[in-house]
Motif scaffolding. Structure first.
Motif, PDB file in Angstrom:
ATOM      1  N   GLY B 103       0.836  -1.197   0.000  1.00 49.24           N
ATOM      2  CA  GLY B 103       0.000   0.000   0.000  1.00 49.24           C
ATOM      3  C   GLY B 103       0.871   1.248   0.000  1.00 49.24           C
ATOM      4  N   PRO B 214      -4.799   8.826   7.010  1.00 50.41           N
ATOM      5  CA  PRO B 214      -5.782   7.991   6.331  1.00 50.41           C
ATOM      6  C   PRO B 214      -6.089   8.551   4.942  1.00 50.41           C
ATOM      7  N   VAL B 218     -10.062   5.832   5.063  1.00 50.64           N
ATOM      8  CA  VAL B 218      -9.573   4.509   5.439  1.00 50.64           C
ATOM      9  C   VAL B 218      -8.175   4.650   6.036  1.00 50.64           C
ATOM     10  N   ALA B 219      -7.985   4.100   7.248  1.00 47.02           N
ATOM     11  CA  ALA B 219      -6.682   4.200   7.898  1.00 47.02           C
ATOM     12  C   ALA B 219      -5.624   3.496   7.060  1.00 47.02           C
ATOM     13  N   SER B 221      -3.052   1.245   6.937  1.00 44.17           N
ATOM     14  CA  SER B 221      -2.416   0.187   7.723  1.00 44.17           C
ATOM     15  C   SER B 221      -2.248  -1.045   6.847  1.00 44.17           C
ATOM     16  N   GLU B 223      -3.068  -3.921   7.607  1.00 42.40           N
ATOM     17  CA  GLU B 223      -4.299  -4.690   7.700  1.00 42.40           C
ATOM     18  C   GLU B 223      -5.284  -4.294   6.594  1.00 42.40           C
ATOM     19  N   ASN B 224      -5.437  -2.977   6.388  1.00 44.31           N
ATOM     20  CA  ASN B 224      -6.385  -2.509   5.383  1.00 44.31           C
ATOM     21  C   ASN B 224      -5.905  -2.755   3.953  1.00 44.31           C
ATOM     22  N   VAL B 225      -4.585  -2.873   3.783  1.00 45.73           N
ATOM     23  CA  VAL B 225      -4.081  -3.267   2.461  1.00 45.73           C
ATOM     24  C   VAL B 225      -4.397  -4.741   2.237  1.00 45.73           C
ATOM     25  N   ARG B 226      -4.231  -5.534   3.310  1.00 46.15           N
ATOM     26  CA  ARG B 226      -4.480  -6.972   3.210  1.00 46.15           C
ATOM     27  C   ARG B 226      -5.937  -7.255   2.866  1.00 46.15           C
ATOM     28  N   ASN B 227      -6.868  -6.546   3.555  1.00 47.77           N
ATOM     29  CA  ASN B 227      -8.280  -6.841   3.278  1.00 47.77           C
ATOM     30  C   ASN B 227      -8.829  -6.073   2.073  1.00 47.77           C
ATOM     31  N   SER B 229      -9.338  -2.881   1.539  1.00 44.63           N
ATOM     32  CA  SER B 229     -10.164  -1.686   1.665  1.00 44.63           C
ATOM     33  C   SER B 229      -9.374  -0.410   1.435  1.00 44.63           C
ATOM     34  N   PHE B 230      -8.032  -0.466   1.522  1.00 44.65           N
ATOM     35  CA  PHE B 230      -7.253   0.752   1.321  1.00 44.65           C
ATOM     36  C   PHE B 230      -7.177   1.065  -0.174  1.00 44.65           C
TER      37      PHE B 230
END
Lengths: 290, 274
Positions: B103, B214, B218-219, B221, B223-227, B229-230
């Motif tokens: 990300g 953000p 979207v923060a 992180s 985690e958000n790249v993994r799911n 949403s980023f």
């Protein structure tokens, strides 16, 4: 009367004091910058430095482990560069200083091209080395390509300092040599080169210093591979490239970058010291003691 | 006499070099990878593990930027190119294989009170319409815009996401590698830049004074790249000129397998979903 006299004294004394201050201040500043740099490196790098750092391979993109293969590659690249540049550079300098008059058109052409080469940015040498040695001559990413590229880069410095050193030898010596029936080669070997040795070594040191610090010219020629090289045709990462990569491209690589920089400086001091010692005790003595 | 000894030594060294050189011609199987500096450390680590599992194979990784990965894969100089972005329309003649995701997040100095920037504000800052932090709720200080150099895939991704042209951008600092971006922003209270999220998260946790902002709410992180949403993320790709065969095929399959997930995470990237 007395007042005017003391004013005159001040007038003479003041510029003198200012001059002294400026000279000492500048010298202290220069030394201070070097000490600060060294201190910073020692402070941040010394903790990571150990024998195992020098004798093991890098792990996890260089964050852990050591620099053994990188040290070997660096010395090999430097060796190739010196082996290629010194004979070429010395021969050119001898031609310029001993065989051609300073007004010769060819001599000036060679001198001009050297001065232009000296001003070329190192990245241009890198691209040239990549196009010529790596691709055109088919050497690929290899220690040989890197070393030869560096040789091209340090040639101008080497030739110019060697030429100046030879020119600084008084003409009386040449005449005396000729009067004794020495051939040109003999005079060069027994009188001129030894007499010019400290200048020659200084030039070599400048060249080696520039070569050791080089990153841009090497990343496209000797490359990025951090494996222990098994021949000159292998790609090998130089210390400066390693430091650049660790500090600019690898998160968490700063500690080892500082330690590697410390090794680089130590290596430079070692090489400088050895060459100066050699020049002093070996070449110079040939002249002084018959 | 001594000069003679010196000449002899030098000749000896040269001959020795030539001898070692001829040994090199006996290399068994070699795979050359060139390209993205972001991917180069990961590719090196995967290569080392691959070498250990396949004796007699050598994997040489060269750095230099995604554009170079494309060029070298096309010209055949490299067996595999490293490209840290999705292939463009005109590059679709190449085959690409994603090995990880990364990300890109906006970073500012930790002391900067700005908590969030809208896409519009980021565009205005980078095109020079906003030049002072006061305009976006910060202190009365000029903004130092940090941009990436031409040919870097982070730059292309950033431009593509915000629909900008590089010639529109008014930057005060132009940088190359990722860490350089983090160091530039950490050393300048008024700077703004964009860097790989994984490394920025790691550096921030190590006390480097930077802050990830953000994006579109979207923060930033891992985690958000993994799911997924980023919004600003990129695939890290291996590319080949033709459908890979033999050794290249095996290396690509190995790089995409679960046995390198720990290496991907060690370089602060996001492994492919299991």
């Amino acid at each position: 009367m007395a007042e005017a006299e003391s004013l005159a004294v001040t007038r003479r004394w003041l510029p003198e004091a200012l001059m002294t201050l400026a000279v000492w201040g500048s010298a202290l500043l220069v030394a201070g910058i070097f000490l600060w740099l060294l201190g910073d490196l020692l402070w941040r790098g010394a903790g990571h430095l150990s024998w195992s750092f020098l004798f093991s391979s890098p792990l996890n993109a260089g964050r852990a482990g050591g620099i053994a293969p990188i040290l070997v590659s660096t010395l090999l690249i430097l060796g190739v560069a010196v082996a290629a540049a010194v004979p070429l550079g010395l021969a050119t300098a001898v031609l310029l200083a001993e065989f051609l008059s300073s007004h010769s058109r060819f001599g000036r052409l060679v001198g001009l091209s050297l001065d232009v080469l000296a001003g070329v940015p190192s990245i241009v040498f890198g691209l040239f080395g990549n196009a010529f040695f790596s691709i055109f001559l088919g050497l690929g990413f290899s220690i040989l390509s890197g070393g030869l590229t560096l040789a091209c880069m340090v040639l101008p410095i080497l030739v110019r300092t060697a030429e100046a050193a030879l020119r600084a030898v008084p003409d009386d010596w040449r005449l005396a040599g000729a009067a004794l029936g020495l051939s040109r080669t003999a005079a060069l070997r027994h009188i001129l080169l030894p007499a010019a040795s400290s200048g020659l070594v200084a030039g070599l040191l400048l060249g080696v210093g520039r070569a050791m610090a080089e990153t841009a010219a090497l990343i496209f020629t000797s490359g990025y591979v951090d494996r222990m090289p098994s021949s000159l045709f292998d790609s090998g990462r130089a210390l400066s490239v390693h430091i650049y990569d660790l500090s600019m491209n690898v998160a968490g690589g700063d500690g080892n970058a500082y330690a590697s920089a410390l090794v680089l400086i130590g290596l430079l001091i070692l090489i400088n010291g050895t060459s100066l010692w050699l020049a002093e005790h070996w070449l110079n003595r040939r002249i002084l003691t018959p | 006499m001594r000069l003679k000894a010196l000449t002899t030594t030098l000749c000896g060294i040269l001959i020795l070099m030539l001898l070692t050189a001829s040994v090199a011609l006996a290399v068994e199987q070699k795979l050359v990878l060139t390209g993205s500096s972001t991917l180069a450390p990961l590719a090196t680590e995967i290569g080392k593990r691959f070498e250990r599992q396949n004796p007699g194979v050598r994997v040489d990784v060269q750095s230099g930027g995604s554009s170079r990965g494309i060029t070298d894969a096309r010209s055949g100089l490299a067996d595999i190119g490293l490209v840290s972005r999705a292939l463009k329309e005109e590059e679709k003649d190449l085959k690409s294989f994603t090995v990880a995701r990364d990300g890109i997040g906006m970073i500012v100095h930790k002391s900067n009170p700005v908590r969030e920037l809208s896409d519009r504000q980021i565009i205005d800052i980078y095109t020079g319409k906003i030049t002072n932090w006061r305009a976006v709720g910060g202190p009365d200080q000029p903004i130092t815009v940090v941009n990436k150099a031409e040919g870097r895939s982070t730059l292309e991704l950033f431009l593509h996401h915000f629909r900008l042209k590089n010639s529109d951008i008014k930057a005060q600092v132009v940088i190359g590698e990722n860490q350089q971006g983090i160091k530039t922003v950490a050393g300048n209270r008024n700077a703004i830049g964009y860097v790989s999220i994984g490394t920025a998260e790691y550096e921030a946790s190590q006390g480097v004074p930077i802050k990830l902002l953000p994006m579109a709410g979207v923060a930033a992180s891992v985690e958000n790249v993994r799911n997924g949403s980023f919004p600003l993320a990129r695939p890290l790709n291996l590319v080949t000129k033709a459908e890979p065969q033999g050794l290249a095929r095996r290396f690509i399959d190995f790089s995409r397998s679960e046995s390198v997930h720990d290496l991907v995470e060690a370089q602060y990237f996001v492994p492919l979903a299991r």
